[in-house]
Write a protein that holds these residues in place. Structure first.
Motif, PDB file in Angstrom:
ATOM      1  N   VAL A 104      15.682  32.594  57.969  1.00  0.00           N
ATOM      2  CA  VAL A 104      14.392  31.893  57.849  1.00  0.00           C
ATOM      3  C   VAL A 104      13.343  33.004  57.733  1.00  0.00           C
ATOM      4  O   VAL A 104      13.074  33.715  58.697  1.00  0.00           O
ATOM      5  CB  VAL A 104      14.138  30.998  59.085  1.00  0.00           C
ATOM      6  N   ARG A 105      12.825  33.157  56.499  1.00  0.00           N
ATOM      7  CA  ARG A 105      11.912  34.268  56.245  1.00  0.00           C
ATOM      8  C   ARG A 105      10.466  33.783  56.119  1.00  0.00           C
ATOM      9  O   ARG A 105      10.219  32.719  55.555  1.00  0.00           O
ATOM     10  CB  ARG A 105      12.350  34.965  54.945  1.00  0.00           C
ATOM     11  N   ASP A 106       9.553  34.532  56.727  1.00  0.00           N
ATOM     12  CA  ASP A 106       8.133  34.145  56.576  1.00  0.00           C
ATOM     13  C   ASP A 106       7.297  35.343  56.142  1.00  0.00           C
ATOM     14  O   ASP A 106       7.803  36.468  56.091  1.00  0.00           O
ATOM     15  CB  ASP A 106       7.595  33.537  57.886  1.00  0.00           C
ATOM     16  N   ASN A 107       6.024  35.087  55.836  1.00  0.00           N
ATOM     17  CA  ASN A 107       5.105  36.168  55.437  1.00  0.00           C
ATOM     18  C   ASN A 107       4.006  36.319  56.488  1.00  0.00           C
ATOM     19  O   ASN A 107       2.850  36.560  56.171  1.00  0.00           O
ATOM     20  CB  ASN A 107       4.482  35.867  54.062  1.00  0.00           C
ATOM     21  N   GLY A 108       4.422  36.113  57.766  1.00  0.00           N
ATOM     22  CA  GLY A 108       3.453  36.087  58.863  1.00  0.00           C
ATOM     23  C   GLY A 108       3.053  37.469  59.386  1.00  0.00           C
ATOM     24  O   GLY A 108       3.248  38.485  58.710  1.00  0.00           O
ATOM     25  N   ILE A 109       2.612  37.444  60.641  1.00  0.00           N
ATOM     26  CA  ILE A 109       2.054  38.679  61.212  1.00  0.00           C
ATOM     27  C   ILE A 109       3.131  39.699  61.590  1.00  0.00           C
ATOM     28  O   ILE A 109       2.859  40.874  61.791  1.00  0.00           O
ATOM     29  CB  ILE A 109       1.190  38.373  62.470  1.00  0.00           C
ATOM     30  N   GLY A 110       4.361  39.237  61.709  1.00  0.00           N
ATOM     31  CA  GLY A 110       5.460  40.162  62.044  1.00  0.00           C
ATOM     32  C   GLY A 110       5.525  40.498  63.522  1.00  0.00           C
ATOM     33  O   GLY A 110       4.646  40.092  64.309  1.00  0.00           O
ATOM     34  N   ILE A 111       6.554  41.223  63.914  1.00  0.00           N
ATOM     35  CA  ILE A 111       6.768  41.586  65.328  1.00  0.00           C
ATOM     36  C   ILE A 111       7.005  43.092  65.398  1.00  0.00           C
ATOM     37  O   ILE A 111       7.759  43.646  64.595  1.00  0.00           O
ATOM     38  CB  ILE A 111       8.005  40.826  65.888  1.00  0.00           C
ATOM     39  N   GLU A 112       6.387  43.740  66.356  1.00  0.00           N
ATOM     40  CA  GLU A 112       6.601  45.182  66.549  1.00  0.00           C
ATOM     41  C   GLU A 112       8.077  45.400  66.917  1.00  0.00           C
ATOM     42  O   GLU A 112       8.653  44.603  67.664  1.00  0.00           O
ATOM     43  CB  GLU A 112       5.712  45.701  67.688  1.00  0.00           C
ATOM     44  N   PRO A 113       8.672  46.514  66.435  1.00  0.00           N
ATOM     45  CA  PRO A 113      10.119  46.728  66.664  1.00  0.00           C
ATOM     46  C   PRO A 113      10.528  46.659  68.134  1.00  0.00           C
ATOM     47  O   PRO A 113      11.607  46.165  68.448  1.00  0.00           O
ATOM     48  CB  PRO A 113      10.369  48.129  66.099  1.00  0.00           C
ATOM     49  N   GLU A 114       9.696  47.138  69.051  1.00  0.00           N
ATOM     50  CA  GLU A 114      10.124  47.152  70.461  1.00  0.00           C
ATOM     51  C   GLU A 114      10.232  45.760  71.074  1.00  0.00           C
ATOM     52  O   GLU A 114      10.758  45.602  72.172  1.00  0.00           O
ATOM     53  CB  GLU A 114       9.206  48.047  71.309  1.00  0.00           C
ATOM     54  N   TYR A 115       9.708  44.729  70.352  1.00  0.00           N
ATOM     55  CA  TYR A 115       9.761  43.374  70.928  1.00  0.00           C
ATOM     56  C   TYR A 115      10.789  42.465  70.268  1.00  0.00           C
ATOM     57  O   TYR A 115      10.924  41.316  70.651  1.00  0.00           O
ATOM     58  CB  TYR A 115       8.374  42.700  70.831  1.00  0.00           C
ATOM     59  N   GLU A 121       8.635  43.272  59.835  1.00  0.00           N
ATOM     60  CA  GLU A 121       7.719  44.375  59.535  1.00  0.00           C
ATOM     61  C   GLU A 121       6.313  43.868  59.865  1.00  0.00           C
ATOM     62  O   GLU A 121       5.821  42.919  59.208  1.00  0.00           O
ATOM     63  CB  GLU A 121       7.828  44.737  58.049  1.00  0.00           C
ATOM     64  N   PRO A 122       5.692  44.436  60.886  1.00  0.00           N
ATOM     65  CA  PRO A 122       4.367  43.931  61.277  1.00  0.00           C
ATOM     66  C   PRO A 122       3.389  43.928  60.091  1.00  0.00           C
ATOM     67  O   PRO A 122       3.340  44.899  59.338  1.00  0.00           O
ATOM     68  CB  PRO A 122       3.918  44.910  62.368  1.00  0.00           C
ATOM     69  N   GLY A 123       2.684  42.812  59.936  1.00  0.00           N
ATOM     70  CA  GLY A 123       1.720  42.686  58.844  1.00  0.00           C
ATOM     71  C   GLY A 123       2.332  42.240  57.534  1.00  0.00           C
ATOM     72  O   GLY A 123       1.635  41.949  56.561  1.00  0.00           O
ATOM     73  N   VAL A 124       3.667  42.169  57.468  1.00  0.00           N
ATOM     74  CA  VAL A 124       4.348  41.763  56.223  1.00  0.00           C
ATOM     75  C   VAL A 124       5.120  40.459  56.423  1.00  0.00           C
ATOM     76  O   VAL A 124       5.080  39.533  55.614  1.00  0.00           O
ATOM     77  CB  VAL A 124       5.307  42.865  55.725  1.00  0.00           C
ATOM     78  N   GLY A 125       5.807  40.350  57.532  1.00  0.00           N
ATOM     79  CA  GLY A 125       6.546  39.124  57.793  1.00  0.00           C
ATOM     80  C   GLY A 125       7.824  39.374  58.582  1.00  0.00           C
ATOM     81  O   GLY A 125       8.172  40.519  58.878  1.00  0.00           O
ATOM     82  N   SER A 126       8.477  38.282  58.955  1.00  0.00           N
ATOM     83  CA  SER A 126       9.712  38.388  59.745  1.00  0.00           C
ATOM     84  C   SER A 126      10.806  37.542  59.101  1.00  0.00           C
ATOM     85  O   SER A 126      10.524  36.554  58.421  1.00  0.00           O
ATOM     86  CB  SER A 126       9.516  37.845  61.157  1.00  0.00           C
ATOM     87  N   THR A 127      12.054  37.981  59.323  1.00  0.00           N
ATOM     88  CA  THR A 127      13.189  37.146  58.910  1.00  0.00           C
ATOM     89  C   THR A 127      14.086  36.945  60.121  1.00  0.00           C
ATOM     90  O   THR A 127      14.550  37.917  60.719  1.00  0.00           O
ATOM     91  CB  THR A 127      14.002  37.795  57.774  1.00  0.00           C
TER      92      THR A 127
END
Ligand code: ADP
Length: 543
Positions: A471-482, A524-530
């Motif tokens: 499930v891929r989005d173009n949202g705010i993303g998550i920092e790797p440590e979280y 990727e923060p600022g790009v999106g999450s999958t």
């Protein structure tokens, strides 16, 4: 026996085989006598060498070996006896038979001749037949003597070889008579037993091997006797000179000779081998002991694991039960708080001032939030209920349809764009798969960028026995440590600006785990999450 190399009695070369000629030395100072001797002996077929004086004879004897010497007694300068004395004094000619030719028959004469080693006398006038037959006998004797010498040399050589073989043997080799008396030992015997050779000769072999017995030559083991062609080795105890015992392997082989039976006993010190065998046996026993100890430990460990698992399952059940009861029972007083706060606001509105109204609004807001928390906790604790009994062939397309249907309002509100590929049928819990999609899609909408509408893609691809969903989005993303923490219970990365309890992803993980799958996020923060998760393929698709 035809042979070209032979040895004379004195050890020098001499033709001795039948057919090959030997040399006969004829010594006489009278030429006519020499001629008549040659004439008489010609028919023997041997090589005749003539000498005209004693000196001449000695010169020939320096150069050649002769089978017999015919020596005239009466010669000028050096007579026959003097010549014979010199012949006998030389090692090379010491044993050559001498036949004296003489006209005298007196006894003193004969004794002197015999003293000088004469083997016979021929009296003049010489009768040719008698001369021939006597010389023929000496020639024959000479041949036999040479043959004997040769055989002795061969025998000595063989014995030397035999002795060096005996010495080269790695074992103690003892040759004894049938009665057990030692006749010969090699140096290994001295080394192994600590006896000097001289002390062992003629002793009984039981001095070294007390249980040695002649019958050991006949093996008592019938099978071994039938299959074994050589001597069968036995293990016995042997005794050193200092009285210490040690294990040996012995084998006996008989040799029948003219003088009786000789028995060769080969004795091998097997102390080192025995020690190694004992060490191996000890090591094996220890390994065995360790193995059984390990087995016991394993059994104990299995019992402990089972006990712990049961205890864990019990406490899990208890925890789930507690969560259910607590959240269920908490709902009731919370509702009462909400109802009475509302009543307070309605009936005493005039009596309450601005601050009071603000406080009441806080109470209501927090009570509603708590209500939501309790609802989510209840939902989480109930995921386990029913086990796998609700698992069936579940259409993911239908589950996603239902989830999107539930989120219709939110989707329209946010102008979210949702694309999807065809989804498979899986073996699972239809309601929970729907909840899984719903939580992921709602998060993709909730955590979108402020300036662009959410764009969400739901896809799947096969991976071995499983389906890999994304499930891929173009949202705010998550920092790797979280990326791992976000799946924890009540874990949030946001404040009140975004509604939520921090239970959404914890519920997702629990659902996927119940379906024997895995869930994780790449972002990727600022790009999106999958968000990726796996679910097992339905039985029909496995083939
Ligand atoms: P909630 O959404 O109720 O806070 P979740 O368990 O669903 O709880 O999510 C936990 C946290 O993970 C969120 O608070 C949010 O910060 C982060 N998160 C979840 N999904 C996304 C997403 N699609 N994009 C960015 N952050 C997300």
């Amino acid at each position: 026996m035809q042979s070209s190399e032979t040895l004379s009695p004195a050890g020098t070369s001499l033709e001795t085989s039948r057919g090959s000629r030997v040399k006969i030395l004829l010594v006489d100072d009278t030429p006519e006598n020499l001629i008549s001797l040659e004439a008489a002996l010609e028919t023997l077929g041997e090589e005749l060498v003539s000498a005209h004086s004693g000196r001449d004879a000695l010169r020939h004897l320096l150069e050649d070996d002769f089978a017999a010497i015919l020596l005239d007694v009466k010669m000028p300068d050096m007579d026959g006896f003097e010549t014979a004395e010199l012949i006998r004094s030389r090692p090379r000619s010491r044993h050559v038979p001498i036949l004296f030719l003489t006209g005298y028959k007196n006894e003193e004469h004969l004794f002197r001749g015999y003293d000088l080693g004469a083997v016979d006398f021929l009296f003049k006038p010489i009768v040719p037949e008698v001369l021939r037959s006597k010389v023929a006998v000496f020639v024959e004797l000479s041949r036999k003597a040479a043959l004997l010498e040769k055989q002795t040399a061969i025998l000595q050589k063989t014995e030397r070889q035999f002795r060096s073989l005996l010495e080269a043997a790695p074992d103690a080799m003892i040759i004894c008579h049938e009665n057990g008396n030692i006749a010969l030992v090699n140096s290994q015997t001295e080394t192994i037993f600590g006896y000097p050779r001289a002390e062992l000769l003629n002793e009984h072999i039981r001095l070294l091997v007390p249980k040695w017995h002649f019958e050991m030559l006949v093996t008592p083991d019938r099978d071994a006797a039938e299959t074994h062609t050589g001597p069968v080795p036995r293990e016995l105890d042997a005794l050193r000179r200092d009285g210490s015992a040690f294990p040996v392997e012995i084998s006996l082989s008989p040799l029948q000779i003219e003088g009786g039976l000789l028995i060769t006993t080969a004795i091998r010190d097997i102390s080192a081998r025995k020690r190694a065998e004992e060490e191996r046996a000890k090591a094996e026993a220890r390994v065995h002991q360790l193995n059984s100890h390990l087995e016991q430990l394993n059994a104990h460990l299995e019992d402990r694991v089972m006990e712990r698992t049961e205890a864990l399952l019990r406490s899990n059940d208890e925890l789930a039960q507690f969560a259910y009861v607590a959240s269920h029972d908490l709902q009731e007083p919370l509702r009462t708080v909400l109802i009475y706060t509302e009543l307070l606001g309605r009936q005493y509105n005039e009596a309450i001032d601005e601050d009071g109204r603000k406080f009441m609004a806080y109470v209501t807001e927090n009570a509603r939030r708590m209500e939501q928390l309790i609802r989510d906790l209840l939902q989480f604790s109930q995921l386990e209920a029913g086990g796998e009994s609700r698992f069936t062939q579940t259409s993911c397309d239908k589950a996603l349809d239902e989830a999107l249907g539930n989120l219709q309002g939110r989707i329209e509100e946010s102008n979210a764009l949702i694309s999807r590929g065809p989804l498979p049928v899986v073996y699972g819990d239809q309601t929970q798969v729907c909840l899984l999609f719903q939580n992921l899609v709602i998060n993709a909408i909730k955590y979108c960028q402020t300036d662009i509408p959410p764009s969400i893609r739901v896809a799947v691809e096969p991976q071995g026995d499983e389906w890999l969903f994304s499930v891929r989005d173009n949202g705010i993303g998550i920092e790797p440590e979280y990326t791992e923490k976000v799946f924890g219970i009540f874990k949030r990365l946001h404040g009140r600006d975004k509604p939520g309890t921090g239970m959404g992803l914890a519920i997702c993980r629990k659902i996927v785990t119940r379906h024997s799958g895995r869930i994780w996020v790449e972002s990727e923060p600022g790009v999106g999450s999958t968000f990726f998760f796996t679910l097992p393929k339905a039985a029909a698709e496995l083939t």
